[in-house]
Design a protein around this motif. Sequence first.
Motif, short mmCIF file in Angstrom:
data_model
loop_
_atom_site.label_atom_id
_atom_site.label_comp_id
_atom_site.label_asym_id
_atom_site.label_seq_id
_atom_site.Cartn_x
_atom_site.Cartn_y
_atom_site.Cartn_z
N ILE A 185 6.32 4.25 4.35
CA ILE A 185 5.01 4.90 4.23
C ILE A 185 4.43 4.55 2.86
O ILE A 185 5.06 4.81 1.83
CB ILE A 185 5.12 6.44 4.35
CG1 ILE A 185 5.74 6.84 5.69
CG2 ILE A 185 3.75 7.09 4.16
CD1 ILE A 185 6.08 8.32 5.78
N THR A 186 3.23 3.95 2.88
CA THR A 186 2.50 3.75 1.63
C THR A 186 1.37 4.77 1.58
O THR A 186 0.59 4.89 2.53
CB THR A 186 1.94 2.32 1.52
OG1 THR A 186 3.04 1.40 1.42
CG2 THR A 186 1.05 2.18 0.30
N ILE A 187 1.29 5.51 0.48
CA ILE A 187 0.29 6.57 0.33
C ILE A 187 -0.80 6.11 -0.63
O ILE A 187 -0.51 5.64 -1.73
CB ILE A 187 0.95 7.87 -0.18
CG1 ILE A 187 1.96 8.38 0.86
CG2 ILE A 187 -0.11 8.94 -0.46
CD1 ILE A 187 2.78 9.58 0.39
N LEU A 188 -2.05 6.24 -0.18
CA LEU A 188 -3.20 5.97 -1.02
C LEU A 188 -3.88 7.29 -1.38
O LEU A 188 -3.91 8.22 -0.57
CB LEU A 188 -4.22 5.07 -0.31
CG LEU A 188 -3.77 3.68 0.16
CD1 LEU A 188 -4.96 2.93 0.74
CD2 LEU A 188 -3.16 2.89 -0.98
N ARG A 189 -4.42 7.35 -2.59
CA ARG A 189 -5.21 8.52 -3.00
C ARG A 189 -6.33 8.05 -3.91
O ARG A 189 -6.08 7.34 -4.89
CB ARG A 189 -4.34 9.56 -3.71
CG ARG A 189 -5.07 10.87 -3.99
CD ARG A 189 -4.13 11.99 -4.39
NE ARG A 189 -3.60 11.84 -5.73
CZ ARG A 189 -2.31 11.78 -6.02
NH1 ARG A 189 -1.41 11.85 -5.06
NH2 ARG A 189 -1.90 11.64 -7.27
#
Length: 509
Positions: A213-217
């Motif tokens: 899982i790659t999380i962007l914010r």
Amino acid sequence: MTDILLEMRGITKTFPGVKALENVNLKVKEGEIHALMGENGAGKSTLMKVLSGVYPFGSYEGDILFKGKACEFKDIGSSEQLGIVIIHQELALIPQLSVAENIFLGNEQASRGIINWNETVVKTRELLKTVGLSESPNTLAGTMGVGKQQLVEIAKALSKEVKLLILDEPTAALNEEDSENLLNLMLAFKEQGLTSIIISHKLNEIMKVADSITILRDGQTIETLRVREDQITEDRIIKGMVGRDLTHRYPERVPHIGDVLFEVKDWNVYHPQQAERKVIDEVSFHINRGEIVGIAGLMGAGRTELAMSIFGQSYGKKISGQLFKEGREIRLPDISKAIDEGIAYVTEDRKEYGLVLMDDIKRNTTLANLWGISKWFVVDDYKEITEAEGFRKKLNIKTPSVHQKTGNLSGGNQQKVVLSKWIFTGPDLLILDEPTRGIDVGAKYEIYTIINQLAEQGKGILMISSELPELLGMCDRIYVMNEGRFTGEVPRAEASQETLMKYMTKSRR
């Protein structure tokens, strides 16, 4: 690393006045299912549009490496030649064409400009079998349900010898059964060595299928997690997405329930095209002031049809029954009359029926109540901007200006504009049809808070949702629907997913 299929380095993408992506990095291993997560507006879809050539080389900064080689995609066709295929959230099938024609559109099985229809049909059958469909290749795409159309889109991707399949919110419009089938298909493809990237807000689905899982914010890469190795939990993902612990998925509320606000008695509705088919059958219910009432049901149970038929008879034929508001019988022959009587309906399809995407935020906000910003039949521009700006601040719509085109907003912010539009009509009863579909946990929490505030003001809320935890977390009472009839009424204290599911599958007698 030799097992890295895709690497995106330092991707930066700027739109006028907005930096959508800033130095984003992504590595996807060969043969894995890689999830891309983040709040609405975090940049997930923008990143995938950069990858697939929707935003061509030169319109962004950074590098794309596929199988170790630098890529400069000038359009979607360029990325598809390498086997990178994206399936967007809004399905792109042409309803009037057959399944076979849709699958090979732009990729025709032709020789010297003449299509070989026998080869097209044979290959279509093989592809449909691969994705678990038994439909004829000659079936018109428009006659199929959304779940099957999604599978046709996947078959179309497979016809292009896909090596990296990108799915953007693939289950947003699917029921639980179709969602489960699609996720199992993704796992089967992984066993065959296919690499996938999935964008989804449904944490339980990500936990089931994703390896990484790659999380962007806020347009930046926060972290990449290995689901099995790092023993990831849903709360851990939420913290990465919103930048804080979200201890409660649903805001706390002490209900102050008043007298009966709205009542429906013996409501019957027939299908608009199939004259003998009864869609809603003898439905009766009531909503009190300050109360949030839910309607649960499987896909096709009749929930949306019920809501639309009540809201100015915008669905159905041969509608019969009685409507009462505060004990007074009312008639709602059209939408204008429904609005005049203080009833608002937030549709489940915000893009098709809820908003004018090409228009700006201020116009969408005031569209259902032009009298509220007009004098002597002339719109007061200053008042329109003032009202829209008030809702922008009150509902925390993330945009620099109410002059922004609504179609440029993220899904969660679009949903807030729809809510603004109907709140501006000053309703007593709000019908909310799938109010949080396709939006992230952070935006959901904000919308739940708005719903609670409206209930606290003494308004009645009728909430339709396919997510049972949402109904259980928000509603004071829940009606359960199956095959056009109410099969149960469950107070909050007695409600559970098992109880609701029992009523949702209860057959008609």
